[in-house]
Motif scaffolding. Structure first.
Motif, PDB file in Angstrom:
ATOM      1  N   ARG A   1      -0.308   6.923   4.542  1.00  0.00           N
ATOM      2  CA  ARG A   1      -1.350   7.092   3.512  1.00  0.00           C
ATOM      3  C   ARG A   1      -0.897   6.330   2.285  1.00  0.00           C
ATOM      4  O   ARG A   1       0.241   6.471   1.838  1.00  0.00           O
ATOM      5  CB  ARG A   1      -1.556   8.569   3.156  1.00  0.00           C
ATOM      6  CG  ARG A   1      -2.657   8.775   2.090  1.00  0.00           C
ATOM      7  CD  ARG A   1      -2.840  10.243   1.763  1.00  0.00           C
ATOM      8  NE  ARG A   1      -1.626  10.816   1.203  1.00  0.00           N
ATOM      9  CZ  ARG A   1      -1.305  12.113   1.281  1.00  0.00           C
ATOM     10  NH1 ARG A   1      -2.091  12.948   1.922  1.00  0.00           N
ATOM     11  NH2 ARG A   1      -0.189  12.554   0.744  1.00  0.00           N
ATOM     12  N   ARG A   2      -1.774   5.514   1.744  1.00  0.00           N
ATOM     13  CA  ARG A   2      -1.450   4.688   0.582  1.00  0.00           C
ATOM     14  C   ARG A   2      -2.171   5.245  -0.634  1.00  0.00           C
ATOM     15  O   ARG A   2      -3.397   5.389  -0.628  1.00  0.00           O
ATOM     16  CB  ARG A   2      -1.881   3.250   0.859  1.00  0.00           C
ATOM     17  CG  ARG A   2      -1.447   2.235  -0.176  1.00  0.00           C
ATOM     18  CD  ARG A   2      -0.205   1.488   0.262  1.00  0.00           C
ATOM     19  NE  ARG A   2       0.173   0.505  -0.752  1.00  0.00           N
ATOM     20  CZ  ARG A   2      -0.073  -0.792  -0.665  1.00  0.00           C
ATOM     21  NH1 ARG A   2      -0.676  -1.260   0.405  1.00  0.00           N
ATOM     22  NH2 ARG A   2       0.293  -1.617  -1.627  1.00  0.00           N
ATOM     23  N   ASP A   3      -1.406   5.568  -1.686  1.00  0.00           N
ATOM     24  CA  ASP A   3      -2.012   6.045  -2.926  1.00  0.00           C
ATOM     25  C   ASP A   3      -1.125   5.621  -4.092  1.00  0.00           C
ATOM     26  O   ASP A   3      -0.182   4.834  -3.926  1.00  0.00           O
ATOM     27  CB  ASP A   3      -2.227   7.564  -2.891  1.00  0.00           C
ATOM     28  CG  ASP A   3      -0.940   8.353  -2.624  1.00  0.00           C
ATOM     29  OD1 ASP A   3       0.150   7.861  -2.979  1.00  0.00           O
ATOM     30  OD2 ASP A   3      -1.017   9.465  -2.076  1.00  0.00           O
TER      31      ASP A   3
END
Length: 264
Positions: free
Chosen positions: A241-243
């Motif tokens: 997950r990219r944040d």
């Protein structure tokens, strides 16, 4: 022709960088893929069944995509719960990470040692077996700390943390019955080596033991005789997950040679 297949390192977060560092020192031109299961982070608060189902499935996808020569499970929690299943599922060498109770027991003079890990790791029967086999004459005290994992991740984002928090985590071990005589603590989570200096200041005179250097030597042994590129290609960091939290890690990742960011 040089073999360009990478070493694949896997962890729930960035703790496995503490294993990648020593491995890079021994194999400086090795292609590297570092995979962090940010969508599943933190593993220490998950159930055994969740981890046993999630990790082998994720690794199967990663192996299919990157075709590594060897997989490193740079996570004590995943290793103590799912390592046999992972090895059965993958048709390539797999190096796990288990609490360094044996070297801690060998080094301890007081025969009181601590095991500092995630909640999931410190309750595992695997840890019971290691303690019975290698530290039967020791008092082995345990403490699970999800907060220390968060502190390690925050440090790589530039937040040094509050020394009082580290002191409280150490006191949770040394404050147990018999803990005043503790002279060695096993860092049973790869994240914790990233805050080793902070822990050492909170536990003066106590030996902090982890298995990262031994894992690096094992990787080198299993790949001896294999060819490598003449120069290291840009390393790949992958997140499930990219944040914004991952974006803040980019400078630290570059310091480990991880210049390209992928998503799964």
């Amino acid at each position: 022709m040089a073999d360009t297949r990478p070493l694949l390192f896997f962890d729930s977060g960035v703790g496995g960088l503490s294993v990648l560092g020593p491995a890079r020192a021994l194999l400086p031109t090795a292609p590297i893929v570092y995979a962090a299961d940010s969508a599943g982070f933190p593993y220490g608060l998950k159930s055994e069944s969740e981890i046993a189902a999630r990790v082998p499935a994720l690794l199967g996808r990663l192996v299919e995509r990157y075709r590594p020569r060897l997989v490193v499970i740079a996570c004590n929690t995943a290793s103590t719960i799912a390592l046999p299943v992972i090895r059965a599922a993958l048709d390539l060498p797999v190096v796990g990470t288990v609490p360094a109770i044996k070297p801690a027991a060998l080094a301890s003079k007081s025969r009181v040692i601590g095991v500092l890990g995630t909640d999931a790791t410190v309750r595992q029967p695997y840890v019971d077996r290691l303690a019975a086999e290698f530290a039967a004459d020791c008092t082995v005290l345990r403490h699970g700390s999800a907060r220390l994992v968060e502190l390690a991740e925050a440090k790589l984002r530039g937040d040094a943390g509050d020394p009082k928090e580290y002191a409280a985590i150490i006191t949770a071990l040394t404050g147990q019955p018999g803990g005043a005589g503790m002279d060695a603590i096993v860092l049973a989570c790869t994240h914790f080596r990233l805050v080793e200096d902070e822990l050492a200041r909170a536990a003066p005179g106590v030996l902090l033991v982890d298995g990262a250097d031994g894992i690096a030597r094992r990787i080198a042994y299993l790949t001896q005789g294999q060819t490598w590129p003449e120069a290291p290609p840009p390393g790949i960091a992958l997140f499930t997950r990219r944040d914004a939290g991952q974006e803040a890690l980019i400078p630290a990742l570059a310091g480990f040679g991880l210049e390209r960011i992928d998503a799964l």
